[in-house]
Design a protein around this motif. Structure first.
Motif, PDB file in Angstrom:
ATOM      1  N   ASN A 158      40.616  42.760  32.888  1.00 34.46           N
ATOM      2  CA  ASN A 158      40.931  41.759  31.869  1.00 34.46           C
ATOM      3  C   ASN A 158      40.003  41.922  30.673  1.00 34.46           C
ATOM      4  O   ASN A 158      38.958  42.581  30.761  1.00 34.46           O
ATOM      5  N   SER A 159      40.383  41.306  29.568  1.00 39.58           N
ATOM      6  CA  SER A 159      39.573  41.347  28.347  1.00 39.58           C
ATOM      7  C   SER A 159      39.154  42.775  28.019  1.00 39.58           C
ATOM      8  O   SER A 159      37.984  43.062  27.740  1.00 39.58           O
ATOM      9  N   LEU A 160      40.119  43.661  28.037  1.00 41.51           N
ATOM     10  CA  LEU A 160      39.818  45.076  27.839  1.00 41.51           C
ATOM     11  C   LEU A 160      39.311  45.351  26.433  1.00 41.51           C
ATOM     12  O   LEU A 160      39.728  44.711  25.456  1.00 41.51           O
ATOM     13  N   LYS A 161      38.396  46.320  26.338  1.00 46.93           N
ATOM     14  CA  LYS A 161      37.784  46.720  25.086  1.00 46.93           C
ATOM     15  C   LYS A 161      38.083  48.202  24.836  1.00 46.93           C
ATOM     16  O   LYS A 161      38.316  48.961  25.793  1.00 46.93           O
ATOM     17  N   PRO A 162      38.048  48.629  23.585  1.00 43.91           N
ATOM     18  CA  PRO A 162      38.270  50.060  23.313  1.00 43.91           C
ATOM     19  C   PRO A 162      37.326  50.968  24.101  1.00 43.91           C
ATOM     20  O   PRO A 162      37.719  52.077  24.507  1.00 43.91           O
TER      21      PRO A 162
END
Length: 129
Positions: A84-88
């Protein structure tokens, strides 16, 4: 023969979610730790999370704590990584791995890729900004 087959990777926008699956076969995994690692081209393979199959005990890299959850479904011999809340910066090829546990190391958590005995082929996760 142990086989680990990952699935569930793909392209997602920053802030989004993905669930990776690792279908394990070839033996019973009651005495194994199952781990997720990730790797980018030219970089080392980094630990993400692990779970002890028979107890469900989990361990996470600091970079994913609070965002990723590792779990297993015994009836399906499958390990999951909910992201969840994935970042580059989470962009990488994600690998599933298995490590045999014995009486002497039962309580230990292993984060080095070299410690693991079996590997899947990997699944690409790309997070766009």
């Amino acid at each position: 023969q142990v086989q680990l087959v990952e699935s569930g990777g793909g392209l997602v926008q920053a802030g989004g979610s993905l669930r990776l699956s690792c279908a394990a076969s070839g033996r019973t995994f009651n005495n194994y730790d199952m781990g997720w690692f990730r790797q980018n081209p030219g970089k080392q393979r980094d630990f993400v999370a692990s779970i002890t199959w028979n107890t469900g005990s989990t361990y996470y890299a600091d970079s994913v704590k609070g965002r990723f959850t590792i779990s297993r479904e015994t009836a399906k011999n499958t390990v999951y990584l909910q992201m969840n809340s994935l970042k580059p910066e989470d962009t990488a090829v994600y690998y599933c791995a298995a490590k045999a546990k014995y009486a002497y190391n039962r309580s230990l958590h292993y984060t080095a890729a070299s410690s693991y005995d079996y590997w899947g082929q990997g699944t690409q996760v790309t997070v766009s900004s």
